[in-house]
Design an enzyme around this catalytic site. Structure first.
Site, PDB file in Angstrom:
ATOM      1  N   TYR A 133       0.862  -1.193   0.000  1.00  0.00           N
ATOM      2  CA  TYR A 133       0.000   0.000   0.000  1.00  0.00           C
ATOM      3  C   TYR A 133       0.890   1.232   0.000  1.00  0.00           C
ATOM      4  O   TYR A 133       1.622   1.484   0.954  1.00  0.00           O
ATOM      5  CB  TYR A 133      -0.908  -0.038   1.229  1.00  0.00           C
ATOM      6  N   LYS A 161      -1.806  -1.586  -3.714  1.00  0.00           N
ATOM      7  CA  LYS A 161      -2.763  -0.481  -3.713  1.00  0.00           C
ATOM      8  C   LYS A 161      -1.948   0.782  -3.932  1.00  0.00           C
ATOM      9  O   LYS A 161      -1.196   1.212  -3.054  1.00  0.00           O
ATOM     10  CB  LYS A 161      -3.531  -0.419  -2.392  1.00  0.00           C
TER      11      LYS A 161
END
Length: 292
Positions: A133, A161
């Protein structure tokens, strides 16, 4: 399970700041009925920063219990100390979560080599699939495509992400990873464009309140029906933007309450309630989206 519209779920609380089980069940039921691909439990939007470690684990386990196999659950397990992130991740081994979402270390701003060693160490201490992320606007740390490419070679690091909002990152990362490595947008406003460039889905704040629309938009995009997907996206665009009129998750939690999805919009300090001006801005975006 790591494609389509994945909701970065809010953590509902009662008026005393305790986790509200009944509201959490209502949210999960809503996402199951709306076609959401998966739930991220206790990420940034789920107020991971203001939950204790015990509460963090308890909320993920409660989410698993209430989901009851109807929708995949991904645990947020990020920390800015590697040993802490490993410990948090290992708590969910054999729990039933389908993977972990792990943010880059925040505040201490490691080098690219530090980022590589951090995520590699976490992955080596679990068999759970790991989703990287990258959100430098919050962490002060930007994981570059070259580092992602190195980490993608670790067997259970399966996705990222990418929340910079920089669409050139899609091409840059795709050139460095295998075809089965998944790219997920972490920025609702550019999520559709991200998918059109080859991304596989969106980990979405907007999906908290527009779950069916986000699921349909991502489905259409995955099928290459971008004109149809863009009609939905244009209707949601004010919401994509205005849910950040104040720091996340302040606006989206209030929007959930406004739509009757949760009982209260209680937050824990240092997060404070949405301002009256913020309410009007978000309410207008909800109306534009056809949700009010």
């Amino acid at each position: 399970m790591f494609t389509g519209s994945i909701v970065a779920l809010v953590t509902p609380m009662d008026d005393k700041g305790n986790v509200c089980r009944s509201s959490l069940k209502k949210l999960i039921d809503y996402h199951v009925a709306s076609g959401t691909s998966a739930i991220v439990s206790v990420g940034t939007t789920g107020e991971s920063a203001t939950l204790s470690h015990d509460e963090h684990g308890d909320v993920v386990m409660m989410t698993l219990e209430l989901a009851d196999g109807r929708i995949p659950v991904i645990a947020g397990t990020g920390a800015n100390a590697t040993a802490e992130a490993i410990s948090l991740t290992q708590r969910f081994n054999d729990s039933g979560v389908v993977g972990c979402l792990t943010v880059t270390p925040y505040y201490n701003r490691p080098t690219q080599e530090g980022l590589y060693q951090h995520f590699k160490a976490i992955a080596e201490h679990t068999d759970l699939p790991q989703i990287l992320y990258n959100v430098p606007s919050r962490t002060g740390c930007d994981m570059l495509p070259e580092t992602v490419g190195r980490l993608a070679k670790v067997k259970n690091i399966v996705a990222i992400k990418e929340a910079t909002g920089n669409l050139s990152r899609v091409h840059q990362i795709k050139e460095l990873v295998s075809d089965d490595f998944l790219l997920l947008s972490g920025d609702d406003a550019t999520g559709l464009d991200f998918m059109q460039l080859g991304g596989h889905g969106v980990i979405s704040v907007t999906a908290n309140v527009a779950a069916r629309d986000m699921a349909e938009m991502c489905r259409l995009a995955a099928e290459g029906q971008f004109a149809e997907a863009r009609v939905i996206n244009q209707r949601l665009m004010p919401l994509h933007n205005k849910l950040f009129v104040e720091p996340n998750p302040i606006p989206v939690k209030w929007a959930c309450k406004e739509l009757g999805l949760v009982a209260t919009d209680t937050l824990r300090l240092p997060m404070t309630p949405i301002t009256d001006n913020g309410k009007e801005i978000v309410r207008a975006a909800l109306k534009h989206a056809g949700l009010l």
